[in-house]
Design a protein around this motif. Structure first.
Motif, PDB file in Angstrom:
ATOM      1  N   UNK B 379       0.854  -1.205   0.000  1.00  0.00           N
ATOM      2  CA  UNK B 379       0.000   0.000   0.000  1.00  0.00           C
ATOM      3  C   UNK B 379       0.880   1.242   0.000  1.00  0.00           C
ATOM      4  N   UNK B 380       1.990   1.175   0.750  1.00  0.00           N
ATOM      5  CA  UNK B 380       2.917   2.317   0.759  1.00  0.00           C
ATOM      6  C   UNK B 380       3.474   2.575  -0.636  1.00  0.00           C
ATOM      7  N   UNK B 381       3.876   1.509  -1.324  1.00  0.00           N
ATOM      8  CA  UNK B 381       4.458   1.673  -2.665  1.00  0.00           C
ATOM      9  C   UNK B 381       3.443   2.344  -3.586  1.00  0.00           C
ATOM     10  N   UNK B 382       2.174   1.903  -3.507  1.00  0.00           N
ATOM     11  CA  UNK B 382       1.152   2.486  -4.371  1.00  0.00           C
ATOM     12  C   UNK B 382       0.876   3.937  -4.023  1.00  0.00           C
ATOM     13  N   UNK B 383       0.783   4.198  -2.720  1.00  0.00           N
ATOM     14  CA  UNK B 383       0.476   5.570  -2.320  1.00  0.00           C
ATOM     15  C   UNK B 383       1.640   6.491  -2.676  1.00  0.00           C
ATOM     16  N   UNK B 384       2.872   5.975  -2.531  1.00  0.00           N
ATOM     17  CA  UNK B 384       4.047   6.780  -2.889  1.00  0.00           C
ATOM     18  C   UNK B 384       4.003   7.118  -4.373  1.00  0.00           C
ATOM     19  N   UNK B 385       3.649   6.124  -5.201  1.00  0.00           N
ATOM     20  CA  UNK B 385       3.576   6.385  -6.644  1.00  0.00           C
ATOM     21  C   UNK B 385       2.531   7.467  -6.926  1.00  0.00           C
ATOM     22  N   UNK B 454      -5.070  -2.910  -9.526  1.00  0.00           N
ATOM     23  CA  UNK B 454      -4.081  -2.893  -8.449  1.00  0.00           C
ATOM     24  C   UNK B 454      -3.105  -4.035  -8.590  1.00  0.00           C
ATOM     25  N   UNK B 455      -1.883  -3.796  -8.155  1.00  0.00           N
ATOM     26  CA  UNK B 455      -0.900  -4.871  -8.160  1.00  0.00           C
ATOM     27  C   UNK B 455      -0.271  -4.986  -6.776  1.00  0.00           C
ATOM     28  N   UNK B 456       0.246  -6.161  -6.537  1.00  0.00           N
ATOM     29  CA  UNK B 456       1.049  -6.361  -5.337  1.00  0.00           C
ATOM     30  C   UNK B 456       2.169  -7.313  -5.715  1.00  0.00           C
ATOM     31  N   UNK B 457       3.381  -6.907  -5.407  1.00  0.00           N
ATOM     32  CA  UNK B 457       4.522  -7.801  -5.638  1.00  0.00           C
ATOM     33  C   UNK B 457       5.170  -7.998  -4.280  1.00  0.00           C
ATOM     34  N   UNK B 458       5.498  -9.239  -3.987  1.00  0.00           N
ATOM     35  CA  UNK B 458       5.826  -9.515  -2.590  1.00  0.00           C
ATOM     36  C   UNK B 458       6.813 -10.656  -2.491  1.00  0.00           C
ATOM     37  N   UNK B 459       7.462 -10.710  -1.339  1.00  0.00           N
ATOM     38  CA  UNK B 459       8.281 -11.873  -1.007  1.00  0.00           C
ATOM     39  C   UNK B 459       7.899 -12.301   0.392  1.00  0.00           C
ATOM     40  N   UNK B 732      -4.750  -9.875  -1.063  1.00  0.00           N
ATOM     41  CA  UNK B 732      -5.475  -8.736  -0.472  1.00  0.00           C
ATOM     42  C   UNK B 732      -4.838  -7.372  -0.786  1.00  0.00           C
ATOM     43  N   UNK B 733      -3.498  -7.249  -0.761  1.00  0.00           N
ATOM     44  CA  UNK B 733      -2.948  -5.938  -1.117  1.00  0.00           C
ATOM     45  C   UNK B 733      -3.224  -5.545  -2.567  1.00  0.00           C
ATOM     46  N   UNK B 734      -3.263  -6.544  -3.472  1.00  0.00           N
ATOM     47  CA  UNK B 734      -3.590  -6.213  -4.862  1.00  0.00           C
ATOM     48  C   UNK B 734      -5.020  -5.693  -4.944  1.00  0.00           C
ATOM     49  N   UNK B 735      -5.923  -6.347  -4.223  1.00  0.00           N
ATOM     50  CA  UNK B 735      -7.323  -5.890  -4.204  1.00  0.00           C
ATOM     51  C   UNK B 735      -7.407  -4.500  -3.561  1.00  0.00           C
ATOM     52  N   UNK B 736      -6.686  -4.322  -2.449  1.00  0.00           N
ATOM     53  CA  UNK B 736      -6.716  -3.024  -1.764  1.00  0.00           C
ATOM     54  C   UNK B 736      -6.225  -1.919  -2.698  1.00  0.00           C
ATOM     55  N   UNK B 737      -5.137  -2.196  -3.397  1.00  0.00           N
ATOM     56  CA  UNK B 737      -4.609  -1.183  -4.311  1.00  0.00           C
ATOM     57  C   UNK B 737      -5.575  -0.915  -5.468  1.00  0.00           C
ATOM     58  N   UNK B 738      -6.259  -1.953  -5.920  1.00  0.00           N
ATOM     59  CA  UNK B 738      -7.241  -1.762  -6.998  1.00  0.00           C
ATOM     60  C   UNK B 738      -8.428  -0.941  -6.506  1.00  0.00           C
ATOM     61  N   UNK B 749      -7.885   8.352  -0.501  1.00  0.00           N
ATOM     62  CA  UNK B 749      -6.590   7.694  -0.642  1.00  0.00           C
ATOM     63  C   UNK B 749      -6.361   6.517   0.300  1.00  0.00           C
ATOM     64  N   UNK B 750      -7.251   6.280   1.237  1.00  0.00           N
ATOM     65  CA  UNK B 750      -7.130   5.026   1.973  1.00  0.00           C
ATOM     66  C   UNK B 750      -8.440   4.659   2.653  1.00  0.00           C
TER      67      UNK B 750
END
Lengths: 287, 770
Positions: B379-385, B454-459, B732-738, B749-750
């Motif tokens: 979510x931080x990465x998306x909001x930063x973008x 929305x996207x989420x890339x994760x490890x 869930x983060x991908x859905x949240x970002x979408x 914004x959130x």
């Protein structure tokens, strides 16, 4: 959990059932499909002393046409109602309603009479049956009486049924063809019960004018709620999109829904308008 | 058995149907409640209806006199029995955790009195008749509020709601923030969710007073750890307790610890000298089984104006609930190692704080801190973008750890083993037809529709948490028995371990039987949780299999009068290299192993055990893409497309992996869309039944495309990484970002999950008021 202990009777006739109801009075509950009563007993929300199970009483289920009235036996299951050709053809809004109750298992066991007599304010059938101007046949050892839906539902889980009476049949006036009836439901994401629902029954003359309208909301009060302002706004009008939207906008007039953990009052009021519009549009679109 | 595989010679990678399923699908499973013993007694528990109160009196007289009741006990009757919890941080506050309440209760559902009766119904009737008088105390349910000055105390005997804190810092965080062009700030809460196992918790204990032994059937994820925990709480020797985990109907993390009822039932069985059983009702499971998530996260991401991530600060406040179970303090600690996600971040400060409240205790739940960590950084990465007016893909790519940087040590001092984030992202973009999706979104937006991508890339780390054991025993007839400490509760170990053993030993799968879930049958073990079994249990099994093969080669060489170095494995046995007609099968080798056929100086037998610990976690990764639409009139959210690409290293059974992704996804979407355990301000649960608490249904599942890439893990014998939690962590983060992308034209914004229709409708309406 296990229910509290209770007595159980399965009479073979209505006469025998009436005797049991006389004997036990308010301590007795009539058991039909059991899909509302038994879960409540298992949660110990209700603890009847005695159950009078109607399973062996014959003549209480089935669907027949009696002149200009459709008669549905109280023990007719939701699946039977939703799949019956007579219902699908003449009262599609009722078939649609029965098809969205609970899940398949509930629809295969749950009965129309049981649902109506239970009078859960979040149930589906009372809403549609009120819109269809149904009436209920209440039978006792003294005979039978017929009560219109508008008078039958008194409050949350409370009806005009007396403790010694059994709901034996539902009578629904058959509308002129085409049957412009519909049901639109916002189900609760957990229970599947109604958050807000709306049923509409419209009569339209050859010139395209609405000659009679019943619009009823579920989930917004202790009983099915007649949206009389919306009904008035439709009656005498040609059912244009503007007319239907304007009528639906008045559906929430006079309602005072309760907030729950899922939805607040504002949301329910707004959904009353949205679902009233959907029900009216769907009914108008039947042909 | 149907198989589908790329390499027909290998069982590894084959979609072998689960051998577990025929009994389970035909009603022949055996769960705790199916175990019938003569003379059994049943327990029902009277529980607190108050979230926080002193107990003034407990009247059990009526209950004790009811028909069928054997005895009624209160906290004073059982004395000092408590649930013991390990201290994970110095100075950790640890409130009493009595088996039955003594003096006070701190959550609705806390056990006050136990009734033992001849039937469950009689026990429940009697428990319902117990009368308790309370003196109500102030209540706190929110963790952040609990840490504020003047907050009501969850426990009167502690003078604070603070339980523990931990901190991890790398690099020079203050310098990074001082040099930043932009700081992206976000505060969010992950919703509290319920671990909704099909089988609620249950325990049955059978004492053997003559032999001073105790057998316990327990619905658990880890019978060996449960045995040690029971021994510690009961003060009874571990080696005199046998714990059996029969078929277990799901756990999702919640059945990894021992609960008060487990200790209570063992105590009652020993006291009464008869078998005693307790099965939780669904309602009791809602009130007493550890719940998941419920973390508040406050973060700051420092960036240069061209989108380079410079530094990260994260503070987690975790709601621990009213009592500490053995792993309650665990999930928040994930942020300490996961905060930077897949980005090159060296200047990082993470602080976590656990707080007590008058709610159900929390603990590991599918993902167990991973979903919160992924949600936070993604979510931080998306909001930063968005803050910087950049494409969220470009910002991510600019900051990814690059393939040639692995193994990569992050700012929080963790070494990621392997990864190629661009590879999984590219695959997810390809599968989702991303560019077209963005064009469609933009057109829909022109029409005023609320559509978002929305996207989420994760490890995500898997494995770890101690050791795991595996044993391979070749029986006298050449049949293979596998013993695994990684007890299954639905994951399919009996199938996958048989695949691995059969593949290693080159025997038909039908010749392999897998045993687990019984402390008497199996050597020590840790259990199944945290996506660890393939890595840990699989690693132990592969190691044990290699040892058995090595010994078998020596025996085969002895039988064939060849040097072990010249012996090669063949289908079903061994042969002399280059001389296939000189061969022996497993039956012959086993026969020799148990009948003086081993080479001089070698012990008889063919049975090897391995304890495996790679001393590091395996880092899987992935990229998920979601397309959502929101009906502005109702707030209803529709996920129109969901693409999941997970890289979990070598895939042992693709069918089971896909099922794990689907199952994890369903639970992730439950959290994103509908699940939320809510307590009102008075501490009463508002969603304590399945009539109120919305679990995802089949109809909740959107169309899903599951892709994969394969980057083998170099640090375990099978090259695997865990997969059980991938869908829960990434989707869930991908859905949240979408969702936030869809709402962005409204200036929102959130919004915290879950995205229920009433909540989104409210957000849309309030944005409209502007």
């Amino acid at each position: 959990m296990h229910p509290a202990s209770f007595g159980y009777h399965a009479p073979r006739s209505l006469v025998e059932a009436f005797g049991l109801l006389r004997e036990h009075g308010e301590d007795a509950k009539v058991l039909a499909g059991g899909h509302s009563l038994l879960p409540a007993m298992k949660l110990r929300l209700t603890q009847p002393e005695v159950l009078v199970d109607l399973r062996h009483v014959s003549g209480l289920s089935g669907i027949r046409v009696d002149g200009d009235t459709l008669v549905i036996g109280a023990l007719t299951t939701h699946t039977e109602v939703s799949t019956a050709e007579a219902v699908r053809r003449s009262l599609p809004g009722l078939a649609d309603t029965a098809s969205v109750i609970g899940d398949l298992q509930v629809r295969n066991r749950g009965t129309m009479g049981g649902s109506v007599a239970h009078a859960d304010p979040a149930a589906d059938l009372p809403v549609t049956l009120t819109a269809l101007d149904a009436s209920f046949v209440l039978t006792s050892s003294e005979g039978e009486r017929t009560v219109a839906a508008d008078e039958f539902f008194v409050d949350f889980f409370t009806t005009a049924l007396e403790p010694h009476e059994i709901l034996t049949a539902i009578r629904i006036p058959l509308p002129p063809s085409p049957a412009r009836t519909s049901y639109a439901k916002l189900p609760h994401p957990a229970s599947g019960y109604v958050v807000v629902s709306a049923a509409a029954a419209l009569s339209v003359d050859d010139a395209g004018a609405c000659t009679a309208a019943r619009v009823v909301l579920g989930g917004v009060a202790g009983t099915p709620h007649r949206a009389t302002a919306a009904e008035a706004a439709l009656t005498g009008q040609e059912l244009t999109p503007e007319v239907m939207t304007a009528a639906a906008a008045q559906a929430a007039d006079g309602i005072d829904p309760h907030a729950d953990s899922y939805a607040d009052e504002d949301y329910k009021r707004h959904m009353a308008v949205v679902y009233a519009r959907r029900a009216i549009e769907a009914a108008a679109a039947r042909a | 058995m149907s198989t589908e595989q790329s390499n027909p010679d290998s069982l590894i990678g084959a979609s072998v149907r689960r051998v577990e399923d025929p009994p389970l699908l035909t009603g022949k499973g055996c769960y705790v409640d199916d175990v019938k013993l003569p003379g059994i007694l049943h327990v029902a528990i009277h529980r607190s209806t108050h979230p926080h109160a002193r107990i003034l009196s407990v009247d059990t007289a009526e209950a004790a006199a009811m028909p069928g009741v054997e005895c009624v006990l209160t906290g004073d009757d059982i004395g000092d029995l408590v649930l013991r919890t390990p201290m994970v941080a110095p100075g950790m506050n640890m409130p009493d955790h009595p088996i039955l309440a003594r003096g006070a209760v701190h959550a609705v559902g806390a056990p006050i009195a136990a009734v033992v009766a001849e039937s469950a119904a009689a026990a429940q009737d009697a428990a319902a008749s117990i009368q308790v008088t309370y003196d109500s105390l102030p209540v706190v349910t929110d963790a952040e509020a609990a840490l504020e000055d003047g907050s009501p105390l969850a426990h009167e005997e502690l003078d604070t709601n603070f339980c523990y804190s931990m901190k991890r810092e790398g690099g020079d965080v203050d310098k990074a923030f001082a040099e930043a062009d932009h700081i992206c700030r976000l505060h969010m809460k992950s919703p509290r969710v319920v671990a909704m196992s099909m089988e609620a918790r249950g325990v049955l204990a059978q004492p053997d007073p003559a032999r001073n032994e105790l057998t316990v059937w327990l619905s658990t994820q880890g019978p060996h750890r449960a045995r040690a925990d029971l021994a510690n709480s009961l003060g009874f020797p571990e080696n005199r307790i046998r714990v059996i985990a029969p078929d277990v109907g799901g756990g999702f993390g919640s059945k990894g610890c021992v609960y008060r009822e487990d200790v209570l039932v063992c105590h009652l069985a020993q006291k009464l000298g008869r078998p005693v059983k307790w099965m939780a009702t669904r309602n009791e499971d809602f009130l007493t089984t550890c719940q998941g998530r419920d973390q508040a996260m406050t973060s700051e991401l420092a960036l240069s104006k061209d989108g380079k991530m410079l530094g990260l600060k994260v503070r987690v406040v975790a709601n621990l609930g009213a009592y500490l179970h053995s792993a309650t303090a665990g999930p928040p600690q994930r942020m300490l190692v996961m905060a930077p996600g897949c980005y090159q971040l060296q200047d990082v400060r993470v602080e976590i704080v656990g707080a007590f409240t008058n709610t159900v205790p929390t603990g590991p739940y599918r993902g167990a801190g991973r979903p919160e960590s992924v949600l936070n950084i993604e979510r931080l990465a998306d909001k930063a973008a968005r803050d910087l007016g950049m494409d969220p893909l470009e910002l991510r790519r600019k900051n990814y750890i690059q393939p040639d940087q692995f193994p990569y040590r992050t700012g929080v001092g963790v070494e990621y083993d392997s990864g190629d984030y661009e590879k999984s992202l590219s695959e997810a973009l390809r599968l989702s037809d991303y560019d077209q999706m963005i064009r469609d979104r933009d057109e829909a937006r022109q029409r005023g529709e609320l559509v978002g991508v929305g996207i989420s890339t994760f490890t995500e780390p898997s494995g770890g948490a101690g050791f795991e054991s595996g044993a391979v025993r070749v029986e006298r007839t050449g049949q293979i028995t596998v013993l695994t400490g990684s007890s299954s509760h639905g994951q399919g170990h009996e199938t996958v371990w048989a695949q691995v053993a059969a593949d290693k030993l080159k025997v038909p799968m039908e010749n392999v039987v897998v045993r687990h879930g019984d402390t008497t049958a199996v050597q020590q073990g840790t259990g199944t949780f945290g996506s660890r079994s393939a890595v840990m249990g699989g690693g132990a099994l592969a190691t044990a299999a290699d040892r058995v093969i090595a010994k078998a080669k020596a025996i085969a060489g002895n039988l064939m009068e060849a040097s072990p170095d010249d012996v090669v494995q063949t289908e079903g046995g061994f042969a002399v290299a280059g001389v296939p007609e000189r061969n022996v099968n497993w039956r012959q080798v086993a026969g020799a192993a148990y009948a003086k056929g081993t080479p001089a100086g070698m012990d008889p037998g063919l049975n090897e055990t391995a304890f495996f610990d790679p001393n590091r976690e395996a880092w899987g990764f992935g990229a998920h893409v979601a397309l959502v639409r929101i009906d502005p009139d109702t707030g209803e959210l529709t996920i129109e497309k969901l693409v999941l690409v997970d890289d979990i290293g070598v895939v042992l059974n693709p069918m089971i992996v896909e099922a794990q992704v689907h199952g994890g996804l369903a639970q992730g979407l439950g959290e994103a869309l509908c699940e939320h355990m809510v307590f009102d301000e008075n501490g009463q649960p508002r969603t304590g039944t399945l009539m109120d608490y919305a679990v995802p249904r089949a109809s909740t599942m959107p169309p899903v495309v599951v892709g994969e890439t394969e980057t083998p893990n170099p640090f375990n014998p099978l090259g695997v990484k865990g997969v059980g939690e991938a869908g829960t962590n990434g989707a869930p983060p991908a859905v949240a970002n979408a969702v936030m992308d869809a709402l962005s034209p409204l200036g929102i914004d959130h919004v915290d999950m879950p995205y229920t229709a009433p909540k989104l409708w409210r957000a849309i309406r309030e944005a409209g008021k502007g």
